[in-house]
Design a protein around this motif. Structure first.
Motif, PDB file in Angstrom:
ATOM      1  N   THR A  21       0.856  -1.178   0.000  1.00  0.00           N
ATOM      2  CA  THR A  21       0.000   0.000   0.000  1.00  0.00           C
ATOM      3  C   THR A  21       0.891   1.226   0.000  1.00  0.00           C
ATOM      4  O   THR A  21       2.013   1.203   0.484  1.00  0.00           O
ATOM      5  N   SER A  60      -1.719   8.173  -1.083  1.00  0.00           N
ATOM      6  CA  SER A  60      -1.920   9.024  -2.261  1.00  0.00           C
ATOM      7  C   SER A  60      -1.826  10.476  -1.828  1.00  0.00           C
ATOM      8  O   SER A  60      -1.665  10.787  -0.656  1.00  0.00           O
ATOM      9  N   GLU A 116      -3.532   3.407  -1.516  1.00  0.00           N
ATOM     10  CA  GLU A 116      -3.623   2.706  -2.781  1.00  0.00           C
ATOM     11  C   GLU A 116      -3.178   1.267  -2.525  1.00  0.00           C
ATOM     12  O   GLU A 116      -2.146   1.042  -1.914  1.00  0.00           O
ATOM     13  N   TYR A 175      -2.056  -2.357  -4.050  1.00  0.00           N
ATOM     14  CA  TYR A 175      -1.545  -3.116  -5.182  1.00  0.00           C
ATOM     15  C   TYR A 175      -1.515  -4.579  -4.749  1.00  0.00           C
ATOM     16  O   TYR A 175      -1.043  -4.892  -3.669  1.00  0.00           O
ATOM     17  N   CYS A 227      -4.091  -3.520  -9.864  1.00  0.00           N
ATOM     18  CA  CYS A 227      -3.720  -2.184  -9.409  1.00  0.00           C
ATOM     19  C   CYS A 227      -4.859  -1.577  -8.591  1.00  0.00           C
ATOM     20  O   CYS A 227      -6.003  -2.017  -8.683  1.00  0.00           O
ATOM     21  N   HIS A 228      -4.556  -0.530  -7.850  1.00  0.00           N
ATOM     22  CA  HIS A 228      -5.575   0.170  -7.061  1.00  0.00           C
ATOM     23  C   HIS A 228      -6.687   0.729  -7.941  1.00  0.00           C
ATOM     24  O   HIS A 228      -7.799   0.928  -7.479  1.00  0.00           O
ATOM     25  N   CYS A 229      -6.411   0.942  -9.243  1.00  0.00           N
ATOM     26  CA  CYS A 229      -7.435   1.495 -10.140  1.00  0.00           C
ATOM     27  C   CYS A 229      -8.338   0.404 -10.715  1.00  0.00           C
ATOM     28  O   CYS A 229      -9.306   0.705 -11.395  1.00  0.00           O
ATOM     29  N   HIS A 247       1.909   4.018 -13.457  1.00  0.00           N
ATOM     30  CA  HIS A 247       0.566   4.570 -13.643  1.00  0.00           C
ATOM     31  C   HIS A 247       0.622   5.937 -14.295  1.00  0.00           C
ATOM     32  O   HIS A 247       1.432   6.743 -13.884  1.00  0.00           O
TER      33      HIS A 247
END
Length: 64
Positions: free
Chosen positions: A2, A5, A11, A13, A28-30, A49
């Motif tokens: 983690t 941000s 975030e 991963y 990914c966090h997204c 990213h």
């Protein structure tokens, strides 16, 4: 792993090893996902990213 941000949110991963293979599966966090055999390639993808990232959940036009 983690990381904080800019807004203080975390975030996340995630990298999983697929048993019986040499394949790593990263999320990914997204929400984007990637597979690779090389751990360095996986981390470069995650930390690069937004290059190479295509989130699996993209909002539709006109929706909130």
């Amino acid at each position: 792993m983690t990381s904080p941000s800019a807004h203080g949110a975390r975030e996340i991963y995630r990298i999983d090893w697929l048993p019986g293979t040499d394949v790593l599966h990263g999320t990914c966090h997204c929400g984007a996902e990637h597979t690779a055999q090389d751990p360095v390639e996986m981390w470069e993808w995650m930390l690069g990213h937004p290059e190479g990232h295509r989130p699996r959940h993209q909002p539709r036009e006109g929706s909130s």
